[in-house]
Design a protein around this motif. Structure first.
Motif, PDB file in Angstrom:
ATOM      1  N   GLN A 126      31.702  45.249  37.512  1.00 56.70           N
ATOM      2  CA  GLN A 126      30.732  45.365  36.426  1.00 56.70           C
ATOM      3  C   GLN A 126      30.787  46.733  35.753  1.00 56.70           C
ATOM      4  N   HIS A 129      33.979  46.952  33.582  1.00 53.25           N
ATOM      5  CA  HIS A 129      33.813  46.072  32.424  1.00 53.25           C
ATOM      6  C   HIS A 129      32.878  46.705  31.402  1.00 53.25           C
ATOM      7  N   GLN A 193      37.020  36.702  36.800  1.00 54.45           N
ATOM      8  CA  GLN A 193      36.690  38.037  36.303  1.00 54.45           C
ATOM      9  C   GLN A 193      36.859  38.119  34.793  1.00 54.45           C
ATOM     10  N   THR A 195      36.612  35.614  32.691  1.00 50.25           N
ATOM     11  CA  THR A 195      35.521  34.838  32.091  1.00 50.25           C
ATOM     12  C   THR A 195      34.262  35.683  31.958  1.00 50.25           C
ATOM     13  N   SER A 196      33.933  36.414  33.007  1.00 51.24           N
ATOM     14  CA  SER A 196      32.752  37.284  32.964  1.00 51.24           C
ATOM     15  C   SER A 196      32.906  38.369  31.907  1.00 51.24           C
ATOM     16  N   LYS A 199      32.436  36.862  28.374  1.00 48.95           N
ATOM     17  CA  LYS A 199      31.042  36.518  28.078  1.00 48.95           C
ATOM     18  C   LYS A 199      30.204  37.772  27.826  1.00 48.95           C
ATOM     19  N   ASP A 200      30.385  38.782  28.651  1.00 45.57           N
ATOM     20  CA  ASP A 200      29.620  40.025  28.475  1.00 45.57           C
ATOM     21  C   ASP A 200      30.033  40.745  27.200  1.00 45.57           C
ATOM     22  N   SER A 230      34.802  27.376  29.677  1.00 38.13           N
ATOM     23  CA  SER A 230      33.778  28.400  29.905  1.00 38.13           C
ATOM     24  C   SER A 230      33.809  29.510  28.867  1.00 38.13           C
TER      25      SER A 230
END
Length: 441
Positions: A126, A129, A193, A195-196, A199-200, A230
Motif C-alpha cells: 500500500q 502504491h 496487486q 488490480t488493487s 482501482k486505487d 475487475s
C-alpha cells in the motif's frame, strides 16, 4: 403516449446510441518523444505533430518511468522532458486542440533504468502504491495532461519456435503445461496487486476528472497479469499491443508474419499469435467493446536472410540470421519505419541497384487475414538477404474496418514518429494515420 409509441422511441434511441458509438471511433495516437531527438529525415517536429493532431482523438506522450527505489513516477529523459520543456510544449497544444485528450504514458519499453521495477512496484504494498499514485497524479496535473496511461513493462512470454514437425510442436505443448515456459511463478499474486493498484489509481485520478488508460504491451500474457472483469470498470481505454508477435530479436532463426489479423494455418504455428485471438480474450471476459482498441504498428520487423533461407520468401522462412541491419532513418536493428520500407519497393531510383540498395519483392495478402511481406533473397555470397513483415496504409485501413465492424473503441497507432510523416514515398504525409482515420469515419 401509447405503449407502442414508447417502444418505438426507446428503439430509436438505442439505434441512435449504437450509431453514435460507431461514428465516434477513437484514433489513439502514441507519440514516442524519442522521435523529437532523432536527426535528419527521422526528426519529428512540433509542426509534424500539429498536422497529425487533425486526425487523432487522443495523444499519448511516451514515456515516463518508475523509480526503483521509491516507486515514484519520474522522467526518464529529464533533459528533453523538463529542461527543454517538451512535456509542457506538447500538453500546451490542448489550447488549440480542445477536442483531443492528452495522456502521459509510463513504461512502454522505454524505461531501462531497472529491468524489474514494475514488478517491484506491484510488490511494494500500500505504501509503495500510494507513492506511485500521488507522484503520477502530481506530474499529470502539473503538466496539464488529461490523464495517465499505464504501459507497464511486465515479464514477457518466452519466445518459442513456431516452425517444426508434429513432434517438436508436441514438445512445445508439453513444456508450456509443465512449467518450462512460465516466466513468473507469482503471477497470480501480481495480478491481484495490479488490480488493487489500478482501482486505487483510478479513485485518485477521479478526484481531478482525469482519465486512466491501460496499454498491454506485446507478448505480455494478459491472463497472467490482468483480471479483466475487475479492472475494466476503472479503465477508460484499453490499448492492446496486437503486433510484434514474432520479432527477429525473439525469433532470430525464422521469419513469419509479425501481426496477422487471424490465425495463420499450417507449419504448426501458435494459435494465439494474431489480433483476433488477443481481442477475443478480453471480450470473452465481458470487457465492454467500446473500451478496447487494437494496436497497429507503423513500422515493420526485418530479418536477415541467409543462403539457406531460399529464394521464395514464403513464410515461415527458416535459417534466418536474426535482425536485419538498421535503416538509415530509424537506426534500429530488425526494425524499419514505413518510409524506409516503402522506399525499398521497386522504384525508378533503385530498379538497377545492387547489394543493400537493391529493391525488395513485395507480396501482398489479398485476403487481408495475415499481412503483407517483402523480401530480397541473399546473393551468391550469402549477403544482403532481407525479409520484412509490415503494415501498409491498405492493411492498416483493413484493421481499422475490423475495429469498426466489431464496435470497438477504435484503433491505437504505435506510433506517429514511425509513419511516413514527411511524405517521402507518395507526397502524402502520414499515409497510415490518414488511412486509419478515413476508415473509422
Amino acid at each position: 403516449m401509447t405503449g407502442s409509441l414508447w417502444l418505438s422511441l426507446v428503439l430509436s434511441l438505442a439505434i441512435f446510441a449504437q450509431f453514435q458509438v460507431n461514428a465516434a471511433s477513437n484514433l489513439v495516437c502514441f507519440y514516442d518523444s524519442e522521435g523529437f531527438q532523432r536527426q535528419g529525415l527521422a526528426q519529428f517536429s512540433m509542426t509534424d505533430m500539429e498536422l497529425a493532431l487533425q486526425f487523432c482523438t487522443h495523444l499519448i506522450y511516451g514515456y515516463a518511468g518508475v523509480n526503483a527505489d521509491n516507486f515514484e513516477m519520474q522522467s526518464i529523459n529529464k533533459r528533453l522532458d523538463l529542461e527543454q520543456r517538451h512535456l509542457a510544449q506538447v500538453s500546451s497544444l490542448k489550447e488549440r486542440y480542445p477536442h483531443i485528450k492528452f495522456l502521459l504514458s509510463v513504461g512502454g519499453d522505454a524505461d531501462l533504468n531497472d529491468g524489474n521495477q514494475y514488478i517491484k512496484l506491484l510488490e511494494s504494498g500500500q505504501q509503495g502504491h500510494k507513492r506511485f499514485i500521488e507522484s503520477a497524479r502530481d506530474i499529470v496535473r502539473r503538466y496539464n495532461f488529461d490523464g495517465l496511461d499505464l504501459a507497464l513493462q511486465l515479464p514477457r512470454n518466452k519466445p518459442r519456435k513456431v516452425h517444426g514437425d508434429v513432434g517438436s510442436a508436441w514438445k512445445s505443448f508439453k513444456k508450456f503445461f509443465t512449467g518450462d515456459f512460465i516466466v513468473d511463478t507469482e503471477s497470480e499474486t501480481h495480478k491481484g496487486q495490479l488490480t488493487s493498484l489500478i482501482k486505487d489509481l483510478k479513485a485518485a485520478l477521479n478526484q481531478n476528472d482525469l482519465l486512466l488508460s491501460l496499454t498491454v504491451l506485446p507478448n505480455v500474457n494478459s491472463s497472467w497479469y490482468y483480471d479483466a472483469p475487475s479492472i475494466a470498470p476503472s479503465l477508460d481505454i484499453i490499448n492492446l499491443g496486437t503486433f510484434d508477435f514474432l520479432t527477429p530479436q525473439r525469433n532470430p532463426e525464422e521469419a513469419d508474419f509479425s501481426a496477422p489479423m487471424y490465425e495463420t494455418v499450417g507449419q504448426n504455428r501458435l494459435g494465439h499469435y494474431n489480433v483476433n485471438f488477443q481481442l477475443e480474450h478480453w471480450l470473452l471476459q465481458r470487457v465492454p467493446a467500446n473500451k478496447l482498441h487494437i494496436g497497429i504498428a507503423t513500422y515493420g520487423k526485418s530479418w536477415k536472410l541467409s543462403k539457406d533461407s531460399g529464394d521464395s520468401g514464403m513464410p515461415v522462412v527458416t535459417a534466418t540470421q536474426g535482425p536485419a541491419p538498421a535503416g538509415p532513418q530509424s537506426k534500429k536493428e530488425g526494425s524499419l519505419n514505413w518510409a524506409e520500407i516503402c522506399q525499398l519497393m521497386p522504384n525508378p531510383s533503385n530498379i538497377n541497384a545492387r547489394g543493400p540498395g537493391a529493391p525488395v519483392k513485395r507480396v501482398i495478402d489479398p485476403t487481408k487475414r495475415y499481412g503483407s511481406y517483402a523480401f530480397r533473397a541473399a546473393d551468391e555470397n550469402g549477403d544482403h538477404g532481407l525479409w520484412i513483415s509490415y503494415e501498409d496504409p491498405d492493411s492498416a485501413a483493413s484493421k481499422a474496418k475490423y475495429a469498426k465492424d466489431r464496435n470497438l473503441g477504435g484503433v491505437a497507432l504505435f506510433d506517429l514518429t514511425q509513419d511516413d510523416f514527411r511524405g517521402q514515398c507518395t507526397n502524402d504525409r502520414f499515409p497510415m494515420l490518414r488511412a486509419i482515420k478515413y476508415r473509422l469515419l
